[in-house]
Design an enzyme around this catalytic site. Sequence first.
Site, PDB file in Angstrom:
ATOM      1  N   LYS A  81      44.107  31.727  53.313  1.00 26.63           N
ATOM      2  CA  LYS A  81      44.623  32.680  52.332  1.00 26.63           C
ATOM      3  C   LYS A  81      45.478  33.721  53.026  1.00 26.63           C
ATOM      4  O   LYS A  81      45.166  34.148  54.144  1.00 26.63           O
ATOM      5  CB  LYS A  81      43.470  33.388  51.605  1.00 26.63           C
ATOM      6  CG  LYS A  81      43.867  33.917  50.235  1.00 26.63           C
ATOM      7  CD  LYS A  81      44.019  32.785  49.236  1.00 26.63           C
ATOM      8  CE  LYS A  81      44.331  33.285  47.842  1.00 26.63           C
ATOM      9  NZ  LYS A  81      44.372  32.209  46.850  1.00 26.63           N
ATOM     10  N   GLY A 183      41.756  39.175  31.235  1.00 29.81           N
ATOM     11  CA  GLY A 183      42.983  38.891  31.977  1.00 29.81           C
ATOM     12  C   GLY A 183      43.840  37.884  31.239  1.00 29.81           C
ATOM     13  O   GLY A 183      43.405  36.754  31.002  1.00 29.81           O
ATOM     14  N   VAL A 184      45.058  38.287  30.846  1.00 29.36           N
ATOM     15  CA  VAL A 184      45.924  37.394  30.076  1.00 29.36           C
ATOM     16  C   VAL A 184      47.277  37.229  30.761  1.00 29.36           C
ATOM     17  O   VAL A 184      48.319  37.227  30.127  1.00 29.36           O
ATOM     18  CB  VAL A 184      46.094  37.867  28.614  1.00 29.36           C
ATOM     19  CG1 VAL A 184      44.771  37.780  27.877  1.00 29.36           C
ATOM     20  CG2 VAL A 184      46.658  39.288  28.541  1.00 29.36           C
ATOM     21  N   GLY A 185      47.252  37.099  32.070  1.00 30.93           N
ATOM     22  CA  GLY A 185      48.454  36.793  32.826  1.00 30.93           C
ATOM     23  C   GLY A 185      48.812  35.323  32.691  1.00 30.93           C
ATOM     24  O   GLY A 185      48.493  34.681  31.683  1.00 30.93           O
ATOM     25  N   VAL A 187      47.577  32.642  34.004  1.00 30.00           N
ATOM     26  CA  VAL A 187      46.443  31.735  33.832  1.00 30.00           C
ATOM     27  C   VAL A 187      45.662  32.052  32.555  1.00 30.00           C
ATOM     28  O   VAL A 187      45.455  31.194  31.698  1.00 30.00           O
ATOM     29  CB  VAL A 187      45.518  31.788  35.060  1.00 30.00           C
ATOM     30  CG1 VAL A 187      44.242  30.989  34.812  1.00 30.00           C
ATOM     31  CG2 VAL A 187      46.244  31.252  36.286  1.00 30.00           C
TER      32      VAL A 187
END
Length: 349
Positions: A81, A183-185, A187
Amino acid sequence: MTAVWDLPDFDQHEGVHAFTDPESGLRAVIAVHSTKLGPAAGGARFWHYADTGLAVTDALRLSRGMSFKNAMAGLELGGGKGVILAAKPGDTITTEQLEAFGRAVESLGGAYVTAEDVGMSEARMKVIAGKTRYVSGLPVASGAAGGDPGPYTALGIYLGVKAAAKRGLGADDMRGVRVAIQGVGSVGGGLARLLAADGAVLTLADVNADKAAALAAELGADHVAADAILTHDADIFSPNALGAILTETSIPALKAKVVAGGANNQLATRADGARIHERGILYAPDYVINAGGIINVGLEYLGHGDEAEVKARIARIPERLDQVWDDSARTGEPASDVADRIAQGLIGR
């Protein structure tokens, strides 16, 4: 000062590398957890951390998760990462910093392969690719493996959520199933659209309240404040933002019977997996359910197959979840521990 290998999240990592570039202002950490199965693949994220120690911890935890994710997905890849530190919240990464990060990746000689994560994009990967060969998630022709991993991550999570609904709720389809999405980015938003098409009853939340409200209006869903979604009265809680949100404090407040979402490192500690299990909540281990994106960019980098092959492999995510849940039911172990045990066996740890 604590040495890196004495940190709680250090897990026999093969390498932890800190990079600076004074001219561009780049500060970055690349953690290579394992190359047992192949080069350590995992996205790079651009994020602001309250202190640099948190950035190192994030790199350690995320790289370990990538080793497990890639092993469970059957990819010939290890786990790594990259974490690029933003100086302050809301910063935008510069072209010069992207190029410096590309040189940092190149200096590792292929031990680490980078791709998109939080705060990155296909366009930014193209800049990085100007300085290193060891990059994936680049724009590709229609029908080819590769490109933006977000939609493929969302697809895998969608399939996993449906499997979890069947397993944990006895639901044969998603019609009327209440799902709270954090979270509504790229993905979480993609997941919401897929579930809405199936007739799920959605409640959305995001730190960007306007974004959640706009998507809720588009889909005919409800929306709540970001700090209210975790305890919302729903059948399924789907975390798709940042990690460490399932804690000793938050788990007792969960109303959902199922937790299934794409955020990495959802459990703040290993003990939190046991806490969820003890509450009788069905948990989908994050690195099993959210493997769709790395399957896509991993096959792109390896040159194995096309988009059809990517989708065929993503379609097997529910099978892997069922394997974990079956073993958990048989042994009484938390699903998170079962998944870790299987993954550790695959990478010889």
